[in-house]
Write an enzyme that holds these catalytic residues in place. Structure first.
Site, PDB file in Angstrom:
ATOM      1  CB  SER A   9      -0.894   0.015   1.241  1.00  0.00           C
ATOM      2  OG  SER A   9      -1.557   1.262   1.292  1.00  0.00           O
ATOM      3  CG  ASP A  36      -5.264   2.808   0.605  1.00  0.00           C
ATOM      4  OD1 ASP A  36      -6.242   2.072   0.396  1.00  0.00           O
ATOM      5  OD2 ASP A  36      -4.224   2.419   1.163  1.00  0.00           O
ATOM      6  CG  MET A  38      -8.099   7.647   2.121  1.00  0.00           C
ATOM      7  SD  MET A  38      -7.238   7.628   3.700  1.00  0.00           S
ATOM      8  CE  MET A  38      -6.692   5.939   3.779  1.00  0.00           C
ATOM      9  CG  HIS A  67      -9.425   0.784  -0.951  1.00  0.00           C
ATOM     10  ND1 HIS A  67      -8.885   0.563   0.305  1.00  0.00           N
ATOM     11  CD2 HIS A  67     -10.766   0.865  -0.769  1.00  0.00           C
ATOM     12  CE1 HIS A  67      -9.853   0.525   1.193  1.00  0.00           C
ATOM     13  NE2 HIS A  67     -11.004   0.712   0.579  1.00  0.00           N
ATOM     14  CG  MET A  69     -11.406   4.069   1.686  1.00  0.00           C
ATOM     15  SD  MET A  69      -9.845   3.929   2.593  1.00  0.00           S
ATOM     16  CE  MET A  69      -8.699   3.889   1.226  1.00  0.00           C
ATOM     17  CG  MET A 138     -12.303  -2.264   4.292  1.00  0.00           C
ATOM     18  SD  MET A 138     -10.724  -1.885   3.503  1.00  0.00           S
ATOM     19  CE  MET A 138      -9.758  -1.211   4.854  1.00  0.00           C
ATOM     20  CG  ASP A 176      -6.691  -2.470   2.670  1.00  0.00           C
ATOM     21  OD1 ASP A 176      -5.626  -2.275   3.279  1.00  0.00           O
ATOM     22  OD2 ASP A 176      -7.279  -1.587   2.013  1.00  0.00           O
ATOM     23  N   GLY A 178      -3.935  -3.972   8.716  1.00  0.00           N
ATOM     24  CA  GLY A 178      -3.318  -4.738   9.805  1.00  0.00           C
ATOM     25  C   GLY A 178      -2.713  -6.054   9.357  1.00  0.00           C
ATOM     26  N   GLY A 198       0.694  -2.202   4.320  1.00  0.00           N
ATOM     27  CA  GLY A 198       1.298  -0.876   4.276  1.00  0.00           C
ATOM     28  C   GLY A 198       2.382  -0.720   5.307  1.00  0.00           C
TER      29      GLY A 198
END
Ligand code: DX5
Ligand code: ZN
Length: 219
Positions: A9, A36, A38, A67, A69, A138, A176, A178, A198
């Site tokens: 990521s 990502d 956002m 992705h 968001m 997620m 995606d 943790g 990430g």
């Protein structure tokens, strides 16, 4: 299913050096980069948009796994197609018309992905599973890197894998949030094929960290 993919990521990379960071990712041998997007509304954080993705495209042939968001992501389908996104993944929670939005993504020539937050049941996307190339589950609440993995989400990975088999579908299942050398094997066992990571990967030697993830998947 097919072979797995590690998707670093770029949210955890150095934003002032995307060209260098993309080369670093390529040198590890992975095929995907997870990007990502956002908007500060669907999630509190703001990252970057299609213009930045278009600039990245000039420096990389990696699969751009975008992705979004973003509220009402259907507004940006043409922008991301033109920017060179390969996969555009949208949140079921972010639009009233997820089915129509996914059709639009495919019509624009991209692979279509659908994603659900930890608090959203898989049933919310069951009616569109036949439309998508990728289902993203997620494993943290989206918005920030570096959060703790939520193991309960793996039940949805298992369910998505079961439905794929029962219905003869062929989407990839992505996780995606943790994901590290400790959590990744449970994700693989649950049926995930694409592993976004990430903060775990970008700490020191990227290639060495990718290898630790591969080793953990095969454990
Ligand atoms: C979170 C993003 C993730 C993030 C993952 O909202 O969707 O892609 O970069 O970061 P880590 O791997 O640090 O949890
Ligand atoms: Zn992501």
């Amino acid at each position: 299913m097919s072979t797995y993919k590690i998707a670093p990521s770029i949210l955890a990379a150095d934003y002032a050096n995307f060209e260098k960071e993309l080369k670093r990712i390529e040198e590890t041998g992975v095929k995907y980069v997870h990007i990502d997007i956002m908007d500060g509304q669907f999630v509190p954080n703001i990252s970057f948009g299609a213009g930045v993705v278009a600039s990245m495209r000039k420096h990389s042939k990696l699969v751009f796994d975008c992705h979004l968001m973003v509220v009402n992501p259907e507004r940006y389908v043409d922008d991301f197609a033109q920017a060179g996104a390969d996969i555009m993944t949208i949140h079921a929670e972010a639009t009233t018309h997820v089915h129509g939005a996914l059709q639009k993504i495919k019509a624009a020539g991209m692979k279509a992905g659908v994603v659900i937050n930890p608090g959203t049941p898989l049933g919310a996307i069951e009616p569109v599973l036949n439309l998508v190339d990728q289902v993203l589950i997620m494993t943290v609440n989206p918005g920030f890197g570096g959060q703790a993995f939520i193991p309960e989400c793996l039940e949805k990975v298992k369910l998505a894998a079961r439905l794929r088999e029962q219905r003869g579908l062929d989407y990839d299942i992505e996780v995606d949030g943790g994901v590290d050398n400790k959590t990744i094997s449970a994700c693989a066992q649950a049926g995930a094929d694409v592993f976004v990571a990430g903060s775990y990967l970008f700490k020191d030697n990227l290639s060495a960290r990718v290898e630790t993830l591969k080793a953990a998947i095969n454990d």
